[in-house]
Write an enzyme that holds these catalytic residues in place. Structure first.
Site, PDB file in Angstrom:
ATOM      1  N   LYS A   1      30.727  36.703  40.862  1.00  0.00           N
ATOM      2  CA  LYS A   1      31.989  37.361  41.224  1.00  0.00           C
ATOM      3  C   LYS A   1      31.893  38.863  40.933  1.00  0.00           C
ATOM      4  O   LYS A   1      32.326  39.693  41.733  1.00  0.00           O
ATOM      5  CB  LYS A   1      33.150  36.713  40.443  1.00  0.00           C
ATOM      6  CG  LYS A   1      33.475  35.302  40.930  1.00  0.00           C
ATOM      7  CD  LYS A   1      34.414  34.556  39.990  1.00  0.00           C
ATOM      8  CE  LYS A   1      34.593  33.106  40.447  1.00  0.00           C
ATOM      9  NZ  LYS A   1      35.373  32.283  39.507  1.00  0.00           N
TER      10      LYS A   1
ATOM     11  N   ASP B   1      43.863  34.122  41.344  1.00  0.00           N
ATOM     12  CA  ASP B   1      43.439  32.733  41.587  1.00  0.00           C
ATOM     13  C   ASP B   1      44.583  31.888  42.158  1.00  0.00           C
ATOM     14  O   ASP B   1      44.370  30.744  42.562  1.00  0.00           O
ATOM     15  CB  ASP B   1      42.961  32.089  40.272  1.00  0.00           C
ATOM     16  CG  ASP B   1      41.459  32.233  40.074  1.00  0.00           C
ATOM     17  OD1 ASP B   1      40.736  32.248  41.087  1.00  0.00           O
ATOM     18  OD2 ASP B   1      41.019  32.326  38.915  1.00  0.00           O
TER      19      ASP B   1
ATOM     20  N   GLN C   1      38.230  32.484  33.646  1.00  0.00           N
ATOM     21  CA  GLN C   1      37.257  31.490  34.113  1.00  0.00           C
ATOM     22  C   GLN C   1      37.464  30.168  33.376  1.00  0.00           C
ATOM     23  O   GLN C   1      37.550  30.127  32.152  1.00  0.00           O
ATOM     24  CB  GLN C   1      35.822  32.011  33.899  1.00  0.00           C
ATOM     25  CG  GLN C   1      34.752  31.091  34.439  1.00  0.00           C
ATOM     26  CD  GLN C   1      34.796  30.947  35.968  1.00  0.00           C
ATOM     27  OE1 GLN C   1      34.982  31.908  36.686  1.00  0.00           O
ATOM     28  NE2 GLN C   1      34.646  29.720  36.455  1.00  0.00           N
TER      29      GLN C   1
END
Ligand code: NAD
Length: 286
Positions: free
Chosen positions: A54, A121, A98
């Site tokens: 990412k 997200d 994460q």
């Protein structure tokens, strides 16, 4: 029949080029550099690889990126304080926590603490609620990547029967909601199957588009697929040294009309949509 292989890597590269151009334009107009901060807690090796990918993708697209590494012993209070620090930081537009988190931390508490405007997200209840109502702020990355693949492959979705195996908050549930909305790569009739579904094969056999998000290596076999169906494999499973999907690629590609491989299928699209969301977040806060 031998299925057409949907090249997620090529589609992702093309989209990333387009996003990079829009980022450059945004930077020139506003003097703002969109910035993503990823928080990696603990030492899960797969998570470290995802975060690194990412980070590299952000750099390539002209998006600023910081990775904050916290030890596996981090307390919930400490992680919460870290998230709150980035919530307040005007130079940070997107916050990515994460997953998975170490067991002493309740992920729901942390994900709920990310301010909705920085929730790239799309996990915050406010953003999930907006998504379900058909007025999204952000589109969740993996489901959005799946829709983009179908758009790029010109797969007709409106009116078709989409069967999703898996009801997770990250993939199955939001994807089902998105497929049933009005719009591009949507307007579908959606069935969601899960671990308690009775007679799964009788349902998957009726899918025009079958999405597998189960987390069990090569779970979907050829006899579960209608001839000519489009099969999207979200799964990423490590078997020895190899990465395999939730679909038995060799068998199912003899039955399906199109199929995503693993790797180079959905995976690269997930990161691409994260870049898109970071740009959106910067626009919303700019
Ligand atoms: P999860 O474990 O949260 O959910 C799995 C789902 O599969 C559950 O809803 C469960 O009910 C269902 N399931 C399990 N066994 C089943 C069975 N025998 N029959 C029917 N349904 C069954 O998983 P997740 O987070 O949605 O991830 C699924 C897979 O996708 C994993 O392999 C994960 O690594 C991968 N993934 C990939 C990406 C990507 O970017 N490509 C992103 C997220 C997840």
């Amino acid at each position: 029949m031998t299925a057409r292989i949907i090249d997620g890597k090529a589609i992702a590269d093309k989209l990333r080029g387009e996003i990079a151009a829009r980022v450059a334009e945004f930077r020139a107009q506003t003097r703002i550099i969109p910035h993503l901060t990823a928080v990696l807690t603990g030492d899960d090796p797969a998570s470290a690889v995802y975060v690194r990918n990412k980070h590299l993708a952000c750099e390539k697209a002209g998006i600023g990126s910081t990775v904050v590494r916290l030890s596996a012993e981090t307390s919930q209070t400490e992680l919460l304080a870290t998230v709150e620090r980035f919530n307040r930081d005007p130079a940070v537009h997107g916050i990515l926590v994460q997953l998975p988190l170490p067991k002493q931390i309740n992920p729901q508490v942390i994900l709920d603490a990310v301010t909705p405007l920085k929730d790239v997200d799309c996990f915050h209840p406010e953003n999930v609620g907006r998504l379900v109502q058909g007025r999204p702020r952000f589109l969740p990355c993996t489901p959005s990547g799946v829709q983009q693949l179908l758009i790029h492959e010109k797969v007709p979705v409106a009116g078709s029967h989409v069967v999703i195996i898996g009801r997770s908050e990250i993939v199955g549930k939001p994807l089902a909601s998105m497929f049933m909305q009005k719009g591009m790569a949507a307007d579908a009739t959606v069935t969601v199957c899960h671990s308690r579904t009775r007679d799964l094969v009788s349902i998957t056999k009726t899918a025009d588009i079958l999405v597998a998000a189960i987390g069990v290596a090569e779970f979907v076999k050829a006899e579960m697929v209608k001839p000519g169906a489009v099969v999207i494999d979200v799964g990423i499973n490590r078997v020895g040294e190899k990465l395999v999907g939730d679909v038995d690629f060799a068998g199912v590609s003899q039955v399906a009309s199109a199929i995503t491989p693993v790797p180079r299928g959905v995976g690269p699209m997930t990161i691409t949509m994260l870049l898109e969301n970071t740009l959106t977040a910067a626009r919303l806060q700019g």
